[in-house]
Design a protein around this motif. Sequence first.
Motif, PDB file in Angstrom:
ATOM      1  N   SER A   1       0.809  -1.230   0.000  1.00 55.71           N
ATOM      2  CA  SER A   1       0.000   0.000   0.000  1.00 55.71           C
ATOM      3  C   SER A   1       0.839   1.275   0.000  1.00 55.71           C
ATOM      4  N   ILE A   2       1.960   1.240   0.688  1.00 46.64           N
ATOM      5  CA  ILE A   2       2.820   2.430   0.760  1.00 46.64           C
ATOM      6  C   ILE A   2       3.372   2.758  -0.632  1.00 46.64           C
ATOM      7  N   TYR A   3       3.759   1.712  -1.370  1.00 45.47           N
ATOM      8  CA  TYR A   3       4.314   1.937  -2.704  1.00 45.47           C
ATOM      9  C   TYR A   3       3.225   2.406  -3.666  1.00 45.47           C
ATOM     10  N   VAL A   4       2.054   1.832  -3.501  1.00 38.14           N
ATOM     11  CA  VAL A   4       0.922   2.239  -4.341  1.00 38.14           C
ATOM     12  C   VAL A   4       0.628   3.725  -4.101  1.00 38.14           C
ATOM     13  N   GLY A   5       0.643   4.120  -2.832  1.00 33.75           N
ATOM     14  CA  GLY A   5       0.374   5.523  -2.496  1.00 33.75           C
ATOM     15  C   GLY A   5       1.438   6.451  -3.053  1.00 33.75           C
ATOM     16  N   VAL A   6       2.688   6.086  -2.857  1.00 33.38           N
ATOM     17  CA  VAL A   6       3.758   7.019  -3.223  1.00 33.38           C
ATOM     18  C   VAL A   6       3.892   7.119  -4.750  1.00 33.38           C
ATOM     19  N   THR A   7       3.537   6.059  -5.458  1.00 33.58           N
ATOM     20  CA  THR A   7       3.603   6.119  -6.917  1.00 33.58           C
ATOM     21  C   THR A   7       2.539   7.084  -7.452  1.00 33.58           C
ATOM     22  N   MET A   8       1.355   7.041  -6.860  1.00 35.91           N
ATOM     23  CA  MET A   8       0.330   7.994  -7.282  1.00 35.91           C
ATOM     24  C   MET A   8       0.760   9.416  -6.910  1.00 35.91           C
ATOM     25  N   ALA A   9       1.432   9.552  -5.773  1.00 32.48           N
ATOM     26  CA  ALA A   9       1.927  10.875  -5.365  1.00 32.48           C
ATOM     27  C   ALA A   9       2.925  11.401  -6.403  1.00 32.48           C
ATOM     28  N   GLU A  10       3.835  10.542  -6.830  1.00 33.03           N
ATOM     29  CA  GLU A  10       4.827  10.972  -7.828  1.00 33.03           C
ATOM     30  C   GLU A  10       4.153  11.350  -9.146  1.00 33.03           C
ATOM     31  N   TYR A  11       3.096  10.640  -9.473  1.00 39.19           N
ATOM     32  CA  TYR A  11       2.389  10.925 -10.725  1.00 39.19           C
ATOM     33  C   TYR A  11       1.819  12.347 -10.715  1.00 39.19           C
ATOM     34  N   TYR A  12       1.188  12.720  -9.615  1.00 39.13           N
ATOM     35  CA  TYR A  12       0.654  14.091  -9.548  1.00 39.13           C
ATOM     36  C   TYR A  12       1.792  15.114  -9.428  1.00 39.13           C
ATOM     37  N   ARG A  13       2.870  14.730  -8.784  1.00 36.55           N
ATOM     38  CA  ARG A  13       4.060  15.599  -8.759  1.00 36.55           C
ATOM     39  C   ARG A  13       4.514  15.882 -10.183  1.00 36.55           C
ATOM     40  N   ASP A  14       4.507  14.836 -11.014  1.00 34.94           N
ATOM     41  CA  ASP A  14       4.969  14.989 -12.395  1.00 34.94           C
ATOM     42  C   ASP A  14       4.087  15.931 -13.200  1.00 34.94           C
ATOM     43  N   MET A  15       2.877  16.205 -12.692  1.00 32.08           N
ATOM     44  CA  MET A  15       2.032  17.207 -13.352  1.00 32.08           C
ATOM     45  C   MET A  15       2.361  18.605 -12.856  1.00 32.08           C
ATOM     46  N   GLY A  16       3.345  18.693 -11.959  1.00 29.63           N
ATOM     47  CA  GLY A  16       3.736  20.012 -11.453  1.00 29.63           C
ATOM     48  C   GLY A  16       3.026  20.408 -10.172  1.00 29.63           C
ATOM     49  N   TYR A  17       2.508  19.418  -9.457  1.00 20.70           N
ATOM     50  CA  TYR A  17       1.779  19.730  -8.231  1.00 20.70           C
ATOM     51  C   TYR A  17       2.606  19.473  -6.977  1.00 20.70           C
ATOM     52  N   ASP A  18       2.196  20.163  -5.921  1.00 23.03           N
ATOM     53  CA  ASP A  18       2.749  19.884  -4.606  1.00 23.03           C
ATOM     54  C   ASP A  18       1.832  18.873  -3.932  1.00 23.03           C
ATOM     55  N   VAL A  19       2.379  17.699  -3.691  1.00 20.64           N
ATOM     56  CA  VAL A  19       1.592  16.590  -3.167  1.00 20.64           C
ATOM     57  C   VAL A  19       2.048  16.300  -1.739  1.00 20.64           C
ATOM     58  N   VAL A  20       1.095  16.037  -0.876  1.00 20.24           N
ATOM     59  CA  VAL A  20       1.452  15.552   0.462  1.00 20.24           C
ATOM     60  C   VAL A  20       0.965  14.128   0.577  1.00 20.24           C
ATOM     61  N   MET A  21       1.866  13.231   0.959  1.00 21.65           N
ATOM     62  CA  MET A  21       1.420  11.871   1.233  1.00 21.65           C
ATOM     63  C   MET A  21       1.590  11.592   2.717  1.00 21.65           C
ATOM     64  N   LEU A  22       0.497  11.113   3.314  1.00 25.59           N
ATOM     65  CA  LEU A  22       0.498  10.780   4.728  1.00 25.59           C
ATOM     66  C   LEU A  22       0.391   9.276   4.849  1.00 25.59           C
ATOM     67  N   ALA A  23       1.282   8.684   5.605  1.00 22.51           N
ATOM     68  CA  ALA A  23       1.260   7.230   5.764  1.00 22.51           C
ATOM     69  C   ALA A  23       1.030   6.892   7.229  1.00 22.51           C
TER      70      ALA A  23
END
Lengths: 600, 442
Positions: free
Chosen positions: A312-334
């Motif tokens: 689950s942690i990897y699934v979360g962080v990969t989606m976080a990186e994807y939105y980062r790649d759109m130029g966004y500031d993403v916060v992931m909380l685990a």
Amino acid sequence: MTETSRTGAIRDINGPIVTVDLPGARSGEQVKIGELGLFGEVISLAGTTAVVQTYESTDGVRPGEIAVGLGFPLSVELGPGLMGGIFDGVQRPLEKIALQSGDYIRRGISVPALDRAKQWEFTPNEALEPGATVSGGLVLGTVQETLTVKHRILVPPGVAGELEELAPAGDYDIEASIARVRTAKGHILKLSMYHRWPVRRPRPYLRRDDGISPLITGQRVIDTFFPQLKGGKGAVPGPFGAGKTVVQQQIARWSNADIVIYVGCGERGNELVDVLESFPQLDDPYSGRKLMERTLLVANTSNMPVVAREASIYVGVTMAEYYRDMGYDVVMLADSTSRWAEALREVSGRLGQMPVEEGYPAYLASRLAAVYERAGRVETYGAGSGSVTLIGAVSPPGGDFSEPVTSHTKDIIETFWALSKELADARHYPSIDWVTSFSGHVHTAAQWWHKEVDPNWERRRTAALALLARDAELSRIVNLVGPEALSDAQRWELEGASLIKEGVLQQSALDDVDTFCSPQKQFALLDIAITIYTSGAELIAIGVPVSELQNLPILAKMRRIKSMYTSDQMDQIQAFRAEVNSAMEEIRIEYAKQGEPVLS
Amino acid sequence: MVKDAPGVAFGDRVRIEDYAGGIRNGQVIRAADDAVLILVFEGTDDLDLERTWVRFLDEPVEIALSPELLGREFNGLGEPRDGRPPILSNLRRPVAGSAINPAARTYPREFIQTGISTIDGLNSLVRGQKLPIFSGSGLPHNRLAAQIVRQAKLKDEDTSFSVVFAAMGVSYADAKFFRDEFASSGVLRNVVMFINLADDPPVERLTLPRTALTAAEYLAYDLDRHVLVVMTDMTYYAEALREVATAKGDVPARKGYPGYLYSDLAEIYERCGRIHQRHGSITMMPVVSMPSDDITHPIPDLTGYITEGQIVLSRELHNQGIYPPVHISPSLSRLMKDGIGKDDTREDHPRVSAQIYALYARAQETRNLASIIGADELSERDRRYLTFADAFDARFVGQGESEDRSIEATLNLAWELMSSFPRDMLTRLKETDLAKYYTGTD
Ligand SMILES: Nc1ncnc2c1ncn2[C@@H]1O[C@H](COP(=O)(O)OP(=O)(O)OP(=O)(O)O)[C@@H](O)[C@H]1O
Ligand SMILES: [Mg+2]
């Protein structure tokens, strides 16, 4: 089944660890196990034998049943339709699963993360003409994913070539082709609005940059005392009930991020429901839209299978990186990385690997570091600067911070918000302990505060921390010899520290007025508290007895003011500052009139 | 280990007959194509290779369900213990259960009045919550649990709960206490009991809470009842689990307990809650005794990490003769926030609770200080805290075993005690609260 799938047979079942005969299997490959079709992943290979960890319970599975190698590693679907959703530890959409399998999750159910039927309004990137050279990360166009989030459709990493065709504006489903690219080798690739990415591989970026601006969370003890940067990594350790989840949910609610990814990893089902039910009602203080529109949940609750918890942690962080790649500031909380580490321990134990500390495998520290390493502020390939801030809760057994997960995490992160049981027991929330917590970002944050809020920020912050340190020292003396031993000046120091604790640090998440505090309000409260202390100290120095100051109504008001006025009512807060100044001035004048001090 | 047992599934139940005709139970803990490994719960002493028979029961543990469950008493496998015939029903469900989809849950928010001030006022329980009692040997956790069962109701409503009572490894006397309790308060018709005494087979202890919860789910979601599950004592459950884990050779984490104790307990506790579109609910009150009164022991510790708060009993208060000896400082209810306040209890409730906690914390510090330097050395301000703490322990914490306080009575009592302080010291309360409820002279 795809052409690349191969079949084999199950040899041995040992809990979630299943050994299969599967010629040609590759490390990390997805495997479907048995007649139930449970999903799993190859974790080691020997000849034609593969060891698979399954994401669901293997009860009832028999040796000899079929095993199918799917030819690809654990991957997530990345495209419009993620925001506002709740997914399990391997990105299955839980709301759709509920429609199909009812209130309980049936084993072996398989539903894709993204809705295939939904039409999205695609707007092509006007700067792109046929013939343009495109490569991974470039923005092909946009889709309004929710009212808050403009989803940038990216060329998948690894794809490069000449753009032959870009679809005109219009409604498309995520499988429709929206672009055609001719590669250098002359292959034609059709691109749709989504792609897959293997979760264990960090997504590429152009370069890494230093964090420059603080993540404003609206929580005073964080922003003012132990700031986090956008792109930073932080941990919230604490014993049960100390407030880790509330801290994380407060950040999910009030931080000035574009996207929030909340991963409930081995924690309570009701905590996710809380987010699911409350976020659609709450307004984002920045965009004014509903919070759920920028939020995505990943849920592997404590009663769900343990191997999917690791994923689950990897699934979360990969989606976080994807939105980062759109130029966004993403916060992931685990919440919580300890449960993730326990899942590692569980699997390693089944594999018979040598435990090193408290049953954890030797690779615990390096895996943890690798996960946190995926945080950061980067220059993306095609969408400017983006960031992933990663904040993990840590649940040390018995609240003992010297245990392996807490101590390794502490070496990796830059911001450490240590929760204290004593503070929580006294209902001093957030129970972030000002003595043991730290932030490596104070200097960078100061530049922002000085420019945006007030040039005295760092000085006031230091003064407050000094007062708190004196408080600890004096309390020790009181505990040895009693309060009578203290001078008036020392008693006033205790009072000052108490004002900082109750008027500034304490902030209830449940208080409608104070749950979010703007940087301006944060500074004003800090500044007024310090002003009360310093002007009081001056009065004591000229002989005013401390008891006279202690009876001032402004002290009680200083403790209440945070809950009296919201961040939008700065005028009233500034009016209180004037009230403080005149109260102090009055005593000074009265005292000057009286002349000699009367000893109390 | 059994060779040549094709087609045996992982997790299957096994029945073993030894040479003397004795029956033992087991489970397949590893299934390979050439052999299976069986864990024999009662141990392998005296089993020999020639004269032992093994039967694989191709089915998980199941329980028969019908409204007839109410008023009955069963063992951990759902077999009658009351000398009456087994439940006849076509509806059978495996006791293992499966995970509730978080997207199907509804957040619990209906206040339950237990009539106990330290719970209702400061650590409120809501329908669908799991709130354990952390206790120690010799403390009155059973009496407290029984009082809650007797008194629990929704505010202004008279619908009573159905009770599922699960006893694991308890003494005959404790089981009898509850049985008599249920009988004398006339709720027996509404209770299902699952009992495994200290001298019953420990393996059954492992299935017992699951069996009990399967019954609870049936009552809640098939029969639309609000169910209160009382489980005592989860510590004996965890010890039984450790025994089995050690026999299996699982890598221990802390104090010999297996690393999966957390997940295993969570599988049990997370079966409680509220589900969309279902009328019934499952509220859980497990009793967890803390070995050597140590709250950091793995069992209470992991429980606290899973449950939605805890009510902690204190030996010190008990020794002072205070009943129920609830130590409020480490006690917590996480679901209180949405169950109290203006529309549920009273608008001042959340702040009253926060204020009492702040005063009591300060009072505890003062007590410590007084024990070092002597009460005479304290300032007048500090002495006020001492007086408050003593009155609080005696009157707010302490109450009769049949005293059923309404939430208003509890809150008014809190105000009476807080009003010994000047208004300016009650900064957790709003001015409007003070204007309405403060009774002090300041
Ligand atoms: N900032 C806060 N404001 C108000 N109440 C708080 C705050 N932080 C914590 N609390 C209270 O403390 C309770 C426990 O907090 P929380 O659930 O965050 O603990 P936790 O550290 O995540 O515990 P666990 O490890 O068991 O999950 C909350 O339900 C709430 O009542
Ligand atoms: Mg938590």
